[in-house]
Design a protein around this motif. Sequence first.
Motif, PDB file in Angstrom:
ATOM      1  N   UNK A 179      40.174  48.780  46.201  1.00  0.00           N
ATOM      2  CA  UNK A 179      39.222  48.620  45.156  1.00  0.00           C
ATOM      3  C   UNK A 179      38.330  49.642  45.249  1.00  0.00           C
ATOM      4  N   UNK A 180      37.396  49.837  44.199  1.00  0.00           N
ATOM      5  CA  UNK A 180      36.016  50.302  44.394  1.00  0.00           C
ATOM      6  C   UNK A 180      35.113  49.721  45.328  1.00  0.00           C
ATOM      7  N   UNK A 181      34.204  50.406  46.111  1.00  0.00           N
ATOM      8  CA  UNK A 181      33.316  49.837  47.068  1.00  0.00           C
ATOM      9  C   UNK A 181      32.423  49.046  46.217  1.00  0.00           C
ATOM     10  N   UNK A 182      32.318  47.860  46.421  1.00  0.00           N
ATOM     11  CA  UNK A 182      31.266  46.860  46.021  1.00  0.00           C
ATOM     12  C   UNK A 182      30.075  46.770  46.790  1.00  0.00           C
ATOM     13  N   UNK A 183      28.808  47.189  46.216  1.00  0.00           N
ATOM     14  CA  UNK A 183      27.609  47.062  47.118  1.00  0.00           C
ATOM     15  C   UNK A 183      26.931  45.879  46.597  1.00  0.00           C
ATOM     16  N   UNK A 184      26.723  45.082  47.939  1.00  0.00           N
ATOM     17  CA  UNK A 184      26.135  43.865  47.694  1.00  0.00           C
ATOM     18  C   UNK A 184      24.957  43.771  48.696  1.00  0.00           C
ATOM     19  N   UNK A 185      23.892  42.947  48.657  1.00  0.00           N
ATOM     20  CA  UNK A 185      22.867  42.774  49.677  1.00  0.00           C
ATOM     21  C   UNK A 185      23.226  42.620  50.871  1.00  0.00           C
ATOM     22  N   UNK A 186      24.335  41.808  50.881  1.00  0.00           N
ATOM     23  CA  UNK A 186      24.909  41.381  52.314  1.00  0.00           C
ATOM     24  C   UNK A 186      25.934  42.513  52.987  1.00  0.00           C
ATOM     25  N   UNK A 187      26.201  43.397  52.368  1.00  0.00           N
ATOM     26  CA  UNK A 187      27.125  44.417  52.707  1.00  0.00           C
ATOM     27  C   UNK A 187      28.007  45.139  51.635  1.00  0.00           C
ATOM     28  N   UNK A 188      28.643  45.963  52.169  1.00  0.00           N
ATOM     29  CA  UNK A 188      29.518  46.761  51.038  1.00  0.00           C
ATOM     30  C   UNK A 188      30.789  46.382  51.422  1.00  0.00           C
ATOM     31  N   UNK A 189      31.664  46.068  50.491  1.00  0.00           N
ATOM     32  CA  UNK A 189      32.888  45.623  50.401  1.00  0.00           C
ATOM     33  C   UNK A 189      34.142  46.542  49.863  1.00  0.00           C
ATOM     34  N   UNK A 190      35.155  46.457  50.236  1.00  0.00           N
ATOM     35  CA  UNK A 190      36.703  47.153  49.600  1.00  0.00           C
ATOM     36  C   UNK A 190      37.419  46.219  49.947  1.00  0.00           C
ATOM     37  N   UNK A 191      38.413  45.738  48.943  1.00  0.00           N
ATOM     38  CA  UNK A 191      39.520  44.941  48.833  1.00  0.00           C
ATOM     39  C   UNK A 191      40.807  45.568  48.858  1.00  0.00           C
ATOM     40  N   UNK A 192      41.784  45.125  49.480  1.00  0.00           N
ATOM     41  CA  UNK A 192      43.026  45.659  49.451  1.00  0.00           C
ATOM     42  C   UNK A 192      44.347  44.443  49.249  1.00  0.00           C
ATOM     43  N   UNK A 193      45.517  44.745  48.822  1.00  0.00           N
ATOM     44  CA  UNK A 193      46.290  43.722  48.805  1.00  0.00           C
ATOM     45  C   UNK A 193      47.450  43.992  49.799  1.00  0.00           C
ATOM     46  N   UNK A 194      48.115  42.981  50.224  1.00  0.00           N
ATOM     47  CA  UNK A 194      49.386  43.052  51.083  1.00  0.00           C
ATOM     48  C   UNK A 194      50.595  42.886  50.295  1.00  0.00           C
ATOM     49  N   UNK A 195      51.682  43.275  50.824  1.00  0.00           N
ATOM     50  CA  UNK A 195      53.074  42.824  49.941  1.00  0.00           C
ATOM     51  C   UNK A 195      53.141  41.532  49.712  1.00  0.00           C
ATOM     52  N   UNK A 196      52.703  40.394  50.251  1.00  0.00           N
ATOM     53  CA  UNK A 196      52.671  39.110  49.837  1.00  0.00           C
ATOM     54  C   UNK A 196      51.569  38.553  48.714  1.00  0.00           C
ATOM     55  N   UNK A 197      50.786  39.440  48.414  1.00  0.00           N
ATOM     56  CA  UNK A 197      50.034  39.142  47.357  1.00  0.00           C
ATOM     57  C   UNK A 197      48.583  38.591  47.895  1.00  0.00           C
ATOM     58  N   UNK A 198      48.483  38.886  49.012  1.00  0.00           N
ATOM     59  CA  UNK A 198      47.074  38.332  49.631  1.00  0.00           C
ATOM     60  C   UNK A 198      46.077  39.648  49.602  1.00  0.00           C
ATOM     61  N   UNK A 199      44.707  38.994  49.222  1.00  0.00           N
ATOM     62  CA  UNK A 199      43.586  40.197  49.372  1.00  0.00           C
ATOM     63  C   UNK A 199      42.841  39.979  50.486  1.00  0.00           C
ATOM     64  N   UNK A 200      42.821  41.039  50.990  1.00  0.00           N
ATOM     65  CA  UNK A 200      41.760  41.389  52.034  1.00  0.00           C
ATOM     66  C   UNK A 200      40.714  42.082  51.912  1.00  0.00           C
ATOM     67  N   UNK A 201      39.441  41.574  52.324  1.00  0.00           N
ATOM     68  CA  UNK A 201      38.122  42.305  52.283  1.00  0.00           C
ATOM     69  C   UNK A 201      37.947  42.757  53.517  1.00  0.00           C
ATOM     70  N   UNK A 202      37.275  44.083  53.514  1.00  0.00           N
ATOM     71  CA  UNK A 202      36.849  44.912  54.559  1.00  0.00           C
ATOM     72  C   UNK A 202      35.259  45.064  54.337  1.00  0.00           C
ATOM     73  N   UNK A 203      34.349  44.593  54.901  1.00  0.00           N
ATOM     74  CA  UNK A 203      32.888  44.555  54.989  1.00  0.00           C
ATOM     75  C   UNK A 203      32.199  45.651  55.914  1.00  0.00           C
TER      76      UNK A 203
END
Length: 73
Positions: free
Chosen positions: A41-65
């Motif tokens: 994903x694009x980086x999402x800027x939030x007051x509590x941190x910046x997040x980027x999301x990606x998916x794995x082959x099983x369809x799970x969504x993983x956030x990085x903060x």
Amino acid sequence: MLHCDRRRHHRQDSRHTGIQAVVADAEAARRQLLDAGVDASEVEVRPWGNFVYFGDPDGNRWPLQAIESRPNG
């Protein structure tokens, strides 16, 4: 650092793992994912941190903060 969220996340478009990884730089993490051929994903800027999301082959969504500073170091 890993964070495990025990709350259930219900989204129509994807499944959230309930786990997030903390990274030093969300933009750098996104570039690294894209360079490896991972759709991120694009980086999402939030007051509590910046997040980027990606998916794995099983369809799970993983956030990085990325957070500027942590109250406990």
